[in-house]
Design a protein around this motif. Sequence first.
Motif, PDB file in Angstrom:
ATOM      1  N   UNK A   1     -26.423  39.129  14.714  1.00  0.00           N
ATOM      2  CA  UNK A   1     -26.345  39.534  16.124  1.00  0.00           C
ATOM      3  C   UNK A   1     -27.305  40.668  16.432  1.00  0.00           C
ATOM      4  N   UNK A   2     -27.377  41.664  15.569  1.00  0.00           N
ATOM      5  CA  UNK A   2     -28.309  42.778  15.788  1.00  0.00           C
ATOM      6  C   UNK A   2     -29.746  42.284  15.781  1.00  0.00           C
ATOM      7  N   UNK A   3     -30.057  41.410  14.849  1.00  0.00           N
ATOM      8  CA  UNK A   3     -31.418  40.886  14.767  1.00  0.00           C
ATOM      9  C   UNK A   3     -31.772  40.096  16.019  1.00  0.00           C
ATOM     10  N   UNK A   4     -30.849  39.252  16.492  1.00  0.00           N
ATOM     11  CA  UNK A   4     -31.101  38.465  17.695  1.00  0.00           C
ATOM     12  C   UNK A   4     -31.276  39.370  18.911  1.00  0.00           C
ATOM     13  N   UNK A   5     -30.462  40.404  19.007  1.00  0.00           N
ATOM     14  CA  UNK A   5     -30.576  41.324  20.136  1.00  0.00           C
ATOM     15  C   UNK A   5     -31.905  42.066  20.097  1.00  0.00           C
ATOM     16  N   UNK A   6     -32.313  42.480  18.920  1.00  0.00           N
ATOM     17  CA  UNK A   6     -33.587  43.186  18.790  1.00  0.00           C
ATOM     18  C   UNK A   6     -34.759  42.292  19.146  1.00  0.00           C
ATOM     19  N   UNK A   7     -34.598  40.990  18.948  1.00  0.00           N
ATOM     20  CA  UNK A   7     -35.655  40.038  19.276  1.00  0.00           C
ATOM     21  C   UNK A   7     -35.602  39.589  20.734  1.00  0.00           C
TER      22      UNK A   7
ATOM     23  N   UNK B   1     -32.928  37.979  22.215  1.00  0.00           N
ATOM     24  CA  UNK B   1     -32.119  36.776  22.410  1.00  0.00           C
ATOM     25  C   UNK B   1     -30.671  37.188  22.700  1.00  0.00           C
ATOM     26  N   UNK B   2     -30.420  37.604  23.928  1.00  0.00           N
ATOM     27  CA  UNK B   2     -29.121  38.187  24.268  1.00  0.00           C
ATOM     28  C   UNK B   2     -27.975  37.199  24.104  1.00  0.00           C
ATOM     29  N   UNK B   3     -28.139  35.972  24.586  1.00  0.00           N
ATOM     30  CA  UNK B   3     -27.049  34.995  24.528  1.00  0.00           C
ATOM     31  C   UNK B   3     -26.693  34.670  23.078  1.00  0.00           C
ATOM     32  N   UNK B   4     -27.687  34.490  22.239  1.00  0.00           N
ATOM     33  CA  UNK B   4     -27.427  34.197  20.829  1.00  0.00           C
ATOM     34  C   UNK B   4     -26.782  35.384  20.148  1.00  0.00           C
ATOM     35  N   UNK B   5     -27.172  36.583  20.573  1.00  0.00           N
ATOM     36  CA  UNK B   5     -26.573  37.785  20.010  1.00  0.00           C
ATOM     37  C   UNK B   5     -25.086  37.859  20.336  1.00  0.00           C
ATOM     38  N   UNK B   6     -24.718  37.594  21.582  1.00  0.00           N
ATOM     39  CA  UNK B   6     -23.311  37.641  21.985  1.00  0.00           C
ATOM     40  C   UNK B   6     -22.490  36.625  21.200  1.00  0.00           C
TER      41      UNK B   6
ATOM     42  N   UNK C   1     -19.374  37.621  18.708  1.00  0.00           N
ATOM     43  CA  UNK C   1     -18.011  37.102  18.815  1.00  0.00           C
ATOM     44  C   UNK C   1     -17.547  36.514  17.485  1.00  0.00           C
ATOM     45  N   UNK C   2     -18.464  35.862  16.765  1.00  0.00           N
ATOM     46  CA  UNK C   2     -18.125  35.361  15.438  1.00  0.00           C
ATOM     47  C   UNK C   2     -17.775  36.517  14.502  1.00  0.00           C
ATOM     48  N   UNK C   3     -18.611  37.547  14.512  1.00  0.00           N
ATOM     49  CA  UNK C   3     -18.360  38.708  13.654  1.00  0.00           C
ATOM     50  C   UNK C   3     -17.047  39.386  14.022  1.00  0.00           C
ATOM     51  N   UNK C   4     -16.780  39.473  15.323  1.00  0.00           N
ATOM     52  CA  UNK C   4     -15.556  40.120  15.795  1.00  0.00           C
ATOM     53  C   UNK C   4     -14.318  39.374  15.314  1.00  0.00           C
ATOM     54  N   UNK C   5     -14.398  38.050  15.219  1.00  0.00           N
ATOM     55  CA  UNK C   5     -13.268  37.249  14.716  1.00  0.00           C
ATOM     56  C   UNK C   5     -12.973  37.550  13.258  1.00  0.00           C
TER      57      UNK C   5
ATOM     58  N   UNK D   1     -17.580  46.769  19.153  1.00  0.00           N
ATOM     59  CA  UNK D   1     -18.144  47.887  19.911  1.00  0.00           C
ATOM     60  C   UNK D   1     -19.389  47.454  20.683  1.00  0.00           C
ATOM     61  N   UNK D   2     -20.264  46.709  20.039  1.00  0.00           N
ATOM     62  CA  UNK D   2     -21.484  46.280  20.697  1.00  0.00           C
ATOM     63  C   UNK D   2     -21.179  45.344  21.864  1.00  0.00           C
ATOM     64  N   UNK D   3     -20.161  44.498  21.716  1.00  0.00           N
ATOM     65  CA  UNK D   3     -19.734  43.660  22.840  1.00  0.00           C
ATOM     66  C   UNK D   3     -19.222  44.530  23.983  1.00  0.00           C
ATOM     67  N   UNK D   4     -18.456  45.553  23.656  1.00  0.00           N
ATOM     68  CA  UNK D   4     -17.939  46.441  24.693  1.00  0.00           C
ATOM     69  C   UNK D   4     -19.043  47.129  25.464  1.00  0.00           C
ATOM     70  N   UNK D   5     -20.025  47.649  24.748  1.00  0.00           N
ATOM     71  CA  UNK D   5     -21.144  48.312  25.420  1.00  0.00           C
ATOM     72  C   UNK D   5     -21.928  47.319  26.266  1.00  0.00           C
TER      73      UNK D   5
END
Length: 260
Positions: free
Chosen positions: A75-81, A83-88, A92-96, A104-108
């Motif tokens: 998710x961090x890598x996708x966000x840095x690149x 790719x917001x939708x793929x990051x979210x 959500x997978x990581x949060x599960x 936290x990153x989802x909250x922000x």
Amino acid sequence: MAQGAFRCRVLVLCLAMGGAATSHATYAPQVGSASSSGPTPAAAEPDRSLDEVARSYCPRGLERFLPGSYYYCVARRELAQGHAARSVAALEQAARWGSKQAQFLLGVGYTRGDSAPLDRARGLAWLALAAERGDVVYLGVLKSAMAQASDEDKAEAARWYGQLLPTYGDEMAATRAERRYRRERDALTRNEAYGAQVCIDGLNASHLEAVQENGRDNNFCPSRQPVWLVARQVDVHAAELFQGWAGHVTVGELQKASRP
């Protein structure tokens, strides 16, 4: 430009908090009121740049043991690149799987409306879940966000919190993650007494080379290591993922620990 600046700010913050001290929480934080006690979060310096995060390698072998750690890295890598939708989706997978960093990153993202659709109430709920273990930094961010929220947002956040808690709260998510970690680690170490060596992508090998053997394609690893050594590397990731989870320890065999 605004979205790129947001990605940078969020990633820098999350990187800076990678080693933040986490205190134990014996209660689920209430969305309606954040505690005002505890030290003010201290500023921390990031240990990696945005470009480094965008180029980071996420060890596929880690998914077997700790999906929360693996998908948070993705998710961090996708966000840095960018790719917001793929990051979210990865968050959500990581949060599960018990990743408080992902929550936290989802909250922000939701409260700011940059990496995810603007939804302050949903963002507050994710921030409350992230602060479930009593991390002083996460509690500080939650407190600040709650201070700026309207009564309507707080009421809606409480509704979201109630919906998210059964799936993403520690009682389900961390327990699920611990069960998988315990099962896969036990499977890994089963042959340790016989001096077995293993090769796991991203843990003791940066990549696996495909070679022909007896007419079939097999993966060749030039850096096999003893099982116990690879297990120790898995434990390092586990200690970070489960940090602050009251009642559990993660080095070696998981054992019950007394509540503070």
